[in-house]
Write a protein that holds these residues in place. Structure first.
Motif: not given
Length: 224
Positions: A22, A25-26, A110-111, A114-115, A122, A125
């Motif tokens: 995560l 990814c962020l 990025r938050l 969605y990834c 995510h 999050l």
């Protein structure tokens, strides 16, 4: 490996095993500050969200006379820039380290996006982020509730009762030193010290450093 505080609400309910992927990814990065260094400047455009990993910081705002007022105290787990990143507005406050400080930052987009895998971490999050927005709004409401009181005694009592409600006990720990507490309540530090002494003499409170005890009828005002 980044060690997130267990008290970080933004990452609540996310399994530790899911955090490395995560954070990658962020595009999260850690920045470190010395005491007195500025984390966020007034007027700065905020596009990143931060989480305090270690240390303490204050967010402060200056009035028209140049006097600084403490808005919030940031401790491990606290979020930085949550409301500002969501609003797209520049910062009205400064955030400064009051001790050695480490903050984890990542781009707000990025938050909120969605990834690629739309992973459960995510999604959690994003749920946490919405809760943080609400919590920040309530923190501003709580401070305003103190400031609108007409007397310093009422401001102090409102603040202590708020803390007692959150900590669910009549003996509370105030997360500010006297100077910070005075700034938070928009009061002179000497006037605050005198009023606290009067309140102790009147049997409303007892205190030692940052530990305060609500006495008598005040202790009975706590929620069940």
């Amino acid at each position: 490996m980044i060690q997130l505080p267990a008290s970080a609400p933004l990452f609540a309910h996310i399994p530790p095993a899911a955090l490395p992927a995560l954070l990658h990814c962020l595009q999260a990065v850690t920045r470190r500050y010395r005491p007195g260094q500025t984390v966020l400047w007034p007027g700065q455009q905020v596009s990143q969200v931060g989480v305090v990993l270690s240390g303490r910081a204050h967010s402060v705002k200056s009035d028209i006379t140049g006097k600084e007022v403490t808005i919030t105290l940031l401790v491990p787990g606290s979020s930085v820039g949550v409301l500002l990143a969501a609003s797209g507005r520049s910062s009205p406050v400064a955030v400064r380290a009051v001790s050695d400080l480490a903050v984890l930052f990542f781009p707000a987009d990025r938050l909120t996006g969605y990834c690629g895998r739309c992973c459960p971490a995510h999604r959690q999050l994003l749920t946490n982020y919405q809760a943080q927005l609400a919590a920040k709004a309530m923190a501003l409401h709580d401070r305003n509730d103190c400031l609108i009181r007409p007397t310093l005694r009422q401001k102090v009592l409102t603040y202590l009762l708020q803390l007692a409600g959150r900590q669910r006990r009549a003996d509370v720990v105030v997360p500010l030193d006297r100077a910070g507490m005075a700034q938070y309540l928009d009061a002179d530090r000497s006037a605050l010290s005198r009023e606290l002494s009067r309140m102790r003499a009147d049997g409303l409170i007892s205190f030692h450093k940052d530990h305060f005890q609500l006495l008598g009828p005040l202790a009975g005002q706590l929620p069940d």
